[in-house]
Design an enzyme around this catalytic site. Structure first.
Site, mmCIF file in Angstrom:
data_model
loop_
_atom_site.group_PDB
_atom_site.id
_atom_site.type_symbol
_atom_site.label_atom_id
_atom_site.label_comp_id
_atom_site.label_asym_id
_atom_site.label_seq_id
_atom_site.Cartn_x
_atom_site.Cartn_y
_atom_site.Cartn_z
ATOM 1 C CG HIS A 70 -70.984 73.367 18.039
ATOM 2 N ND1 HIS A 70 -69.837 73.931 18.705
ATOM 3 C CD2 HIS A 70 -70.644 72.108 17.538
ATOM 4 C CE1 HIS A 70 -68.774 72.854 18.450
ATOM 5 N NE2 HIS A 70 -69.150 71.919 17.832
ATOM 6 C CG HIS A 120 -67.012 71.869 13.662
ATOM 7 N ND1 HIS A 120 -66.446 70.592 13.233
ATOM 8 C CD2 HIS A 120 -67.527 71.940 14.986
ATOM 9 C CE1 HIS A 120 -66.883 69.925 14.273
ATOM 10 N NE2 HIS A 120 -67.033 70.627 15.249
ATOM 11 C CD GLU A 124 -64.161 72.133 16.639
ATOM 12 O OE1 GLU A 124 -65.153 72.754 17.121
ATOM 13 O OE2 GLU A 124 -63.885 71.013 16.938
#
Length: 350
Positions: free
Chosen positions: A111, A181, A316
């Site tokens: 991420h 997210h 996602e």
């Protein structure tokens, strides 16, 4: 709940104030968005169960600003990036050069790295009753990524639909793939697990992963596996399935290759007990389905209840994991003069 003027959500340990913006009108979705991480901190839907006429928060979120940056990181509701998901070895080749990144999950970059977009204060460009536009400038070399990247996130609420438009431009070749997210529990945040939810995903193949959640090889057919979500499936049955991919992950944490291209339905999540449902619409090539396997009760939501395993599900829309090293999966390279775009819509039924 209804739209209100921006309010202070608290102050971070480093002295940064966090501001919350509320969008929407009664009778439809109302969401609270933080300038920290462009985060959906709460998402209220009309609650018609029992004739109460109230609202219910269906998004997992932190109760205050300090909790947003306190380990363990669960990325609750944030826009993560530069690149959502994992990049193996915290490196990738680009135009004949190996780009070295900051690692934050073993030897991988997850991420965007240890100081990803979820930890940044985004600048508010425009705010209204049903629209919020934010911008973040990520400098060249940020977490190792090349190029000065300018990213915009625009939330809008129309009727029963919440939309997120992301756009990015760079001044040098780079890879890009931020994503929302957002964790959902349609029974209400803190209301137990999502085991009684039903999920449908418009995908005929998925990406098997190694124990460190990186792609093992190519795509595999979902047919004959617990990853076959082409018809509504009860999540409790799937996250407890003895399939080795499920047991290794403690549930589902896998990327699904979506059918078709352009803006189309990627998934439908339903909660029979309340009658609530959401149709997820996107233009992205893949959908990471994560059933909150690592949640262990350490984090507590705004309602005061701890988030245990499977307390929420993150759907996602994004590139496949490790695509910077695996361009045959999806191509995440962005070059000067190009604009990367992503659109996600959550179409709610109450």
């Amino acid at each position: 709940m209804t739209a209100t003027a921006p309010v202070c959500f608290g102050v971070l340990p480093d002295g940064r104030a966090v501001t919350a913006h509320t969008l929407g009108t009664p009778g439809g979705p109302v969401l609270r968005v933080l300038d920290l991480g462009a985060t959906i901190q709460a998402l209220y839907l009309p609650d018609n169960t029992g004739g109460t006429g109230g609202t219910v928060d269906v998004a997992l979120g932190h109760p205050d600003a300090t909790a947003c940056t306190t380990p363990p990181e669960a990325y609750l509701g944030a826009v993560v990036g530069r690149y959502a998901n994992r990049i193996a070895g915290a490196r990738f080749p680009l135009d004949g050069v190996t780009v070295e990144l900051a690692a934050n999950e073993g030897g991988a970059t997850l991420h965007g790295g240890p100081d990803g977009f979820h930890r940044r204060t985004w600048r508010v460009l425009d705010a209204g009753p049903d629209r919020l536009a934010l911008e973040l400038v990520s400098p060249h070399g940020d977490q190792g990524f090349p190029g000065r990247l300018t990213v915009r996130a625009t939330y809008t609420v129309t009727g029963h639909t919440v939309a997120l438009d992301l756009a990015a431009r760079t001044d040098a070749p780079t890879v890009v793939g931020p994503a929302s997210h957002l964790y959902l529990n349609l029974a209400g945040e803190g209301s137990g697990t999502i085991e009684d939810h039903r999920l449908t995903v418009a995908a005929d193949s998925y990406l098997p992963v190694s124990p460190d959640s990186l792609p093992l090889g190519g795509l595999a057919e979902v047919a004959g596996t617990p990853f076959d979500l082409t018809a509504p499936a009860r999540l409790g049955d799937r996250v407890r399935d003895p399939h080795r991919q499920i047991t290794a992950a403690g549930g589902i944490d896998h990327s699904f290759h979506l059918r078709g291209a352009g803006v189309r339905t990627a998934a439908v999540l339903e909660h029979p007990g309340s009658g609530r449902a959401v149709e997820l619409v996107t233009d992205q090539p893949a959908l990471q389905v994560y059933t909150g396997n690592a949640l262990d009760g350490t984090l507590t939501g705004p309602g005061g209840r701890p988030y245990s395993r499977w307390a929420g599900i993150a759907l996602e829309p994004q590139h496949h994991p490790d695509s910077p090293n695996r361009p045959e999966l999806t191509d995440p390279v962005l070059r000067p003069g190009q604009t990367w775009r992503s659109r996600t819509e959550w179409r709610f039924r109450c």
